[in-house]
Write an enzyme that holds these catalytic residues in place. Structure first.
Site, PDB file in Angstrom:
ATOM      1  N   GLU A 161     -25.525 -32.796 -29.142  1.00 18.63           N
ATOM      2  CA  GLU A 161     -24.311 -32.024 -29.449  1.00 18.63           C
ATOM      3  C   GLU A 161     -23.734 -31.408 -28.190  1.00 18.63           C
ATOM      4  O   GLU A 161     -23.748 -30.190 -28.029  1.00 18.63           O
ATOM      5  CB  GLU A 161     -24.616 -30.886 -30.420  1.00 18.63           C
ATOM      6  CG  GLU A 161     -25.829 -31.076 -31.217  1.00 18.63           C
ATOM      7  CD  GLU A 161     -26.277 -29.834 -31.918  1.00 18.63           C
ATOM      8  OE1 GLU A 161     -26.432 -29.944 -33.131  1.00 18.63           O
ATOM      9  OE2 GLU A 161     -26.488 -28.782 -31.283  1.00 18.63           O
ATOM     10  N   TYR A 171     -20.025 -14.602 -17.283  1.00 17.00           N
ATOM     11  CA  TYR A 171     -21.241 -15.339 -16.925  1.00 17.00           C
ATOM     12  C   TYR A 171     -21.467 -15.421 -15.418  1.00 17.00           C
ATOM     13  O   TYR A 171     -22.422 -16.043 -14.977  1.00 17.00           O
ATOM     14  CB  TYR A 171     -21.165 -16.769 -17.470  1.00 17.00           C
ATOM     15  CG  TYR A 171     -20.984 -16.877 -18.965  1.00 17.00           C
ATOM     16  CD1 TYR A 171     -21.998 -16.451 -19.819  1.00 17.00           C
ATOM     17  CD2 TYR A 171     -19.832 -17.424 -19.507  1.00 17.00           C
ATOM     18  CE1 TYR A 171     -21.843 -16.561 -21.193  1.00 17.00           C
ATOM     19  CE2 TYR A 171     -19.677 -17.533 -20.875  1.00 17.00           C
ATOM     20  CZ  TYR A 171     -20.676 -17.104 -21.716  1.00 17.00           C
ATOM     21  OH  TYR A 171     -20.530 -17.221 -23.061  1.00 17.00           O
ATOM     22  N   CYS A 188      -5.283  -4.517 -16.306  1.00 15.41           N
ATOM     23  CA  CYS A 188      -5.558  -3.200 -15.764  1.00 15.41           C
ATOM     24  C   CYS A 188      -7.017  -2.834 -15.972  1.00 15.41           C
ATOM     25  O   CYS A 188      -7.369  -2.000 -16.811  1.00 15.41           O
ATOM     26  CB  CYS A 188      -4.604  -2.169 -16.345  1.00 15.41           C
ATOM     27  SG  CYS A 188      -2.969  -2.459 -15.684  1.00 15.41           S
ATOM     28  N   GLU A 189      -7.837  -3.507 -15.232  1.00 13.98           N
ATOM     29  CA  GLU A 189      -9.281  -3.382 -15.265  1.00 13.98           C
ATOM     30  C   GLU A 189      -9.752  -4.398 -14.217  1.00 13.98           C
ATOM     31  O   GLU A 189      -9.008  -5.328 -13.906  1.00 13.98           O
ATOM     32  CB  GLU A 189      -9.793  -3.807 -16.651  1.00 13.98           C
ATOM     33  CG  GLU A 189     -11.131  -3.237 -16.975  1.00 13.98           C
ATOM     34  CD  GLU A 189     -11.449  -3.331 -18.470  1.00 13.98           C
ATOM     35  OE1 GLU A 189     -12.564  -3.739 -18.762  1.00 13.98           O
ATOM     36  OE2 GLU A 189     -10.585  -3.014 -19.317  1.00 13.98           O
TER      37      GLU A 189
HETATM   38  C1  PLP Z   1     -22.968 -24.164 -28.171  1.00 14.48           C
HETATM   39  C2  PLP Z   1     -23.838 -25.161 -28.789  1.00 14.48           C
HETATM   40  C3  PLP Z   1     -23.899 -26.463 -28.270  1.00 14.48           C
HETATM   41  C4  PLP Z   1     -23.146 -26.907 -27.036  1.00 14.48           C
HETATM   42  O1  PLP Z   1     -23.703 -26.433 -25.838  1.00 14.48           O
HETATM   43  P1  PLP Z   1     -23.112 -26.921 -24.433  1.00 14.48           P
HETATM   44  O2  PLP Z   1     -23.905 -26.198 -23.418  1.00 14.48           O
HETATM   45  O3  PLP Z   1     -21.659 -26.583 -24.391  1.00 14.48           O
HETATM   46  O4  PLP Z   1     -23.272 -28.390 -24.362  1.00 14.48           O
HETATM   47  C5  PLP Z   1     -24.683 -27.380 -28.945  1.00 14.48           C
HETATM   48  N1  PLP Z   1     -25.384 -27.040 -30.050  1.00 14.48           N
HETATM   49  C6  PLP Z   1     -25.340 -25.803 -30.576  1.00 14.48           C
HETATM   50  C7  PLP Z   1     -26.110 -25.507 -31.809  1.00 14.48           C
HETATM   51  C8  PLP Z   1     -24.577 -24.823 -29.965  1.00 14.48           C
HETATM   52  O5  PLP Z   1     -24.571 -23.589 -30.472  1.00 14.48           O
END
Ligand code: PLP
Length: 401
Positions: free
Chosen positions: A259, A302, A328-329
């Site tokens: 994913e 990050y 403004c920060e």
């Molecule tokens: C955010 C997320 C991802 C994607 O992560 P990346 O670092 O953008 O590839 C995949 N799986 C789940 C469950 C997530 O929460």
């Protein structure tokens, strides 16, 4: 994309604006699928939260991917973009059982990461097969905010709770069709990933009705010239071999799923803004742009280091600048960065602005969210209009005082 294409977009659509290069999304998708070409059933579920514009989702659907979603709203965006429910997996964390059941009714694959929710969902819906999110307790990821697999993490069901997990499954009679992990973003060490995968295989062998194993994501992409990245090709070689062996042991050709969010869209994105003013103090030369952490929060949130290029004056003498916004920060994009001489009115391009950039934008300082442009087949297509004052006022209720 060439600088001249980006400059033309800045001119035609004004700044600030996000630009996504479709061909880069495609080449990353192909890089990933090619790295795992020896796996018979491969499934790439794009993580919608990285960049959720429905036109981008439609493009990613055309490439052949499914999607990974974390909210019912993302599920609806996916359905609206034409994804079949079977091509959508829903991986919530800390979400109510009511929302999870609503998503299940839509025919979407459910991924559960909490024993209490599993027991409730399983008792009510024993006929709906579900996926289980395991926490393998492997410390991975670029920093504490994005590392989600460690022992104190709120994500996943601990591998140490497998006995209780199995008991709940037996008691509720629920069918488990997938095993999942997602240990964090920005993983560099392939051995760490393989180690976590081994834990997942061992867990998977305890389930008899699996259809897929989902290895999540967390691939690191380069943020500036010379920056390191996950070696996808090497990971592909090692994990494919091991996965195919596991399928033989398991006695079934399972689907290998990933994913990726950042890997697919980060490098495809550019954020364009204009320089409002140059301000020299006793110690620093500031370039102040027509944006801030309301549009682009990654550097502040990050500490991410995005490459910045002066695309309207790219080949001049390089000087050191602090690039800051108009909020403004304190909103510092970069400190002491070497950039080709910046003049007021120049257009700056922030690289790697595809993932977790627009989706994290806000209206702080009552500024409008930027427009979004998709660069597809050499054409620049507006896929989101810049907001207007009507958007800022839309849900506000004015009282009579
Ligand atoms: C955010 C997320 C991802 C994607 O992560 P990346 O670092 O953008 O590839 C995949 N799986 C789940 C469950 C997530 O929460």
């Amino acid at each position: 994309m060439k600088n001249s294409d980006l400059l033309k977009i800045a001119k035609n659509f004004e700044t600030p604006t996000y630009v996504y290069d479709a061909s880069k999304i495609q080449s990353q998708y192909l890089r990933l699928t090619n790295s795992f070409k020896t796996v018979k059933n491969l499934r790439i579920n794009y993580a919608v939260k990285a960049l959720s514009n429905i036109s981008v989702l439609k493009y990613i659907k055309k490439l052949g991917a499914g999607i990974d979603t974390v909210s019912i709203q993302e599920v609806i965006l996916g359905l609206k973009s034409g994804f079949n429910p079977e091509k959508i997996i829903y991986t919530p964390n800390g979400v109510s059982i009511q929302e999870i059941e609503k998503v299940a009714e839509m025919g979407v694959n459910i991924n559960i990461d909490n024993l209490s929710i599993l027991e409730q969902f399983g008792s009510q819906n024993p006929d709906i097969p579900i996926c289980i999110r395991i926490n393998p307790h492997v410390m991975a990821g670029g920093n504490n905010k994005i590392s989600v697999g460690h022992i104190d993490s709120k994500f996943g069901i601990s591998i140490h709770q497998i006995p209780l997990l199995l008991r709940i499954i037996q008691n509720t009679n629920i069918k488990v069709n997938g095993i999942h992990m997602h240990t964090g973003s920005d993983i560099l060490d392939i051995e760490v990933f393989i180690h976590a995968a081994e834990i997942l295989f061992e867990t998977a062998s305890k389930f008899k009705d699996l259809e897929f194993i989902d290895f999540g994501s967390g691939f690191k992409v380069p943020y500036f010239p010379g920056d390191n990245e996950t070696n996808i090709e090497e990971l592909g070689k090692k994990l494919s071999k091991r996965f195919n062996e596991f399928c033989l042991e398991y006695g079934k050709d399972l689907t290998l799923a990933f994913e990726p969010g950042k890997f697919l869209v980060s490098e495809a994105g550019s954020f364009l803004c204009s320089v409002n003013s140059i301000k020299q103090t006793t110690s620093t030369v500031f370039a102040q742009v027509d944006s801030g952490f309301n549009h682009f929060v990654r550097p502040m949130m990050y500490g991410s280091n995005h490459d910045i290029i002066n695309i309207s004056n790219p080949n001049d003498k390089e000087r050191f600048y602090s690039v800051v916004g108009y909020i403004c920060e304190t909103d510092t994009f970069a400190n002491n960065k070497r950039i080709s001489t910046i003049r007021e009115g120049d257009v700056l391009c922030f690289k790697n602005a595809g993932a977790y950039c627009f989706t994290m934008a806000s209206n702080y300082n009552s500024r409008y969210k930027p427009s979004e442009i998709l660069f597809l087949n050499n054409k620049s297509i507006e896929i989101r209009k810049r907001e207007t004052i009507e958007d800022i006022l839309k849900n506000q209720i004015e009282i009579n005082i």
